[in-house]
Design a protein around this motif. Structure first.
Motif, PDB file in Angstrom:
ATOM      1  N   UNK A  27       0.885  -1.251  -0.005  1.00 38.90           N
ATOM      2  CA  UNK A  27      -0.120  -0.075  -0.126  1.00 38.90           C
ATOM      3  C   UNK A  27       0.826   1.387   0.001  1.00 38.90           C
ATOM      4  N   UNK A  28       2.085   1.214   0.777  1.00 40.57           N
ATOM      5  CA  UNK A  28       2.825   2.376   0.834  1.00 40.57           C
ATOM      6  C   UNK A  28       3.351   2.759  -0.536  1.00 40.57           C
ATOM      7  N   UNK A  29       3.890   1.655  -1.400  1.00 41.33           N
ATOM      8  CA  UNK A  29       4.310   1.695  -2.553  1.00 41.33           C
ATOM      9  C   UNK A  29       3.345   2.455  -3.556  1.00 41.33           C
ATOM     10  N   UNK A  30       2.008   1.989  -3.548  1.00 43.65           N
ATOM     11  CA  UNK A  30       1.109   2.443  -4.349  1.00 43.65           C
ATOM     12  C   UNK A  30       0.623   3.936  -3.966  1.00 43.65           C
ATOM     13  N   UNK A  31       0.416   4.195  -2.714  1.00 42.17           N
ATOM     14  CA  UNK A  31       0.465   5.566  -2.444  1.00 42.17           C
ATOM     15  C   UNK A  31       1.563   6.403  -3.114  1.00 42.17           C
ATOM     16  N   UNK A  32       2.668   5.939  -2.716  1.00 36.97           N
ATOM     17  CA  UNK A  32       4.061   6.923  -3.359  1.00 36.97           C
ATOM     18  C   UNK A  32       3.704   7.100  -4.821  1.00 36.97           C
ATOM     19  N   UNK A  33       3.591   5.921  -5.592  1.00 39.04           N
ATOM     20  CA  UNK A  33       3.490   6.373  -6.943  1.00 39.04           C
ATOM     21  C   UNK A  33       2.259   7.083  -7.229  1.00 39.04           C
ATOM     22  N   UNK A  34       1.093   7.118  -6.583  1.00 38.70           N
ATOM     23  CA  UNK A  34       0.082   8.134  -6.692  1.00 38.70           C
ATOM     24  C   UNK A  34       0.360   9.545  -6.314  1.00 38.70           C
ATOM     25  N   UNK A  35       1.226   9.759  -5.361  1.00 39.01           N
ATOM     26  CA  UNK A  35       1.584  10.954  -5.145  1.00 39.01           C
ATOM     27  C   UNK A  35       2.537  11.465  -6.100  1.00 39.01           C
ATOM     28  N   UNK A  36       3.308  10.649  -6.408  1.00 37.08           N
ATOM     29  CA  UNK A  36       4.368  11.165  -7.648  1.00 37.08           C
ATOM     30  C   UNK A  36       3.423  11.683  -8.755  1.00 37.08           C
ATOM     31  N   UNK A  37       2.638  10.858  -9.354  1.00 40.15           N
ATOM     32  CA  UNK A  37       1.844  11.335 -10.267  1.00 40.15           C
ATOM     33  C   UNK A  37       0.962  12.495 -10.201  1.00 40.15           C
ATOM     34  N   UNK A  38       0.290  12.449  -9.111  1.00 38.70           N
ATOM     35  CA  UNK A  38      -0.318  13.901  -8.602  1.00 38.70           C
ATOM     36  C   UNK A  38       0.586  14.972  -8.675  1.00 38.70           C
ATOM     37  N   UNK A  39       1.810  14.999  -8.140  1.00 41.79           N
ATOM     38  CA  UNK A  39       2.635  15.960  -8.194  1.00 41.79           C
ATOM     39  C   UNK A  39       3.105  16.650  -9.383  1.00 41.79           C
ATOM     40  N   UNK A  40       3.104  15.374 -10.481  1.00 43.20           N
ATOM     41  CA  UNK A  40       3.549  15.912 -11.737  1.00 43.20           C
ATOM     42  C   UNK A  40       2.353  16.500 -12.674  1.00 43.20           C
TER      43      UNK A  40
END
Length: 178
Positions: A27-40
């Protein structure tokens, strides 16, 4: 034969991939990827405006090298600009000066920004341009040795036109190109 072997090997690896048990990322990896995409996809507006301001200030300093009023660079004595200044009314001259001063920076700003950054500031870009034009004008009034404030207020209008035109033209070109 090697090509056929490698194709069979790729098919075998693909079949193993399809038949493998599904794995769920943590779940941490999934959330980290979503945060990176949202930031971009949704960059911070203040960072975008800081980037635009840096580009416009740098371009403005370059254009000041042509202005005889400040005595920088190539602008110490320019016959063409002196004749233009004498031949036009001060309001028209300052309007054209404002357009020329900021168009280069606004166009460069449109080139430097990424597509997500352009989308992020699309609703507030004219307010930014108005603020930047006013700030640039105030700096020029403070630094300028012979600026007549009442006559040169049309510089702000010219700067707004230059910003909107320069930035808008580059953005339209970027949208037209793949």
């Amino acid at each position: 034969m090697r090509k056929a072997d490698s194709e069979q090997e790729m098919l075998r690896a693909f079949a193993e991939f399809i038949e493998a048990d599904p794995t769920t990322p943590p779940k941490e990896l999934d959330e980290a990827v979503l945060r990176m995409v949202a930031k971009d996809l949704r960059p911070a507006p203040w960072k975008i405006f800081a980037k635009l301001t840096l580009v416009e200030v740098a371009a403005g300093l370059v254009t000041l090298t042509l202005c005889p009023q400040f005595g920088l660079g190539f602008g110490t004595h320019n016959e063409f600009l002196h004749h233009l200044h004498a031949a036009t009314s001060p309001m028209v001259f300052y309007l054209l000066c404002g357009v020329l001063f900021v168009t280069f920076g606004a166009a460069l700003g449109g080139l430097v920004l990424t597509r997500p950054e352009i989308r992020a500031v699309s609703q507030t870009r004219n307010r930014y341009f108005a603020g930047y034009s006013l700030l640039a004008y105030m700096v020029l009034v403070v630094l300028g040795p012979e600026v007549f404030v009442a006559r040169s207020l049309t510089w702000i209008v010219g700067a707004m036109v230059g910003n909107v035109f320069g930035y808008g033209a580059v953005i339209r070109l970027r949208k037209a190109l793949p």
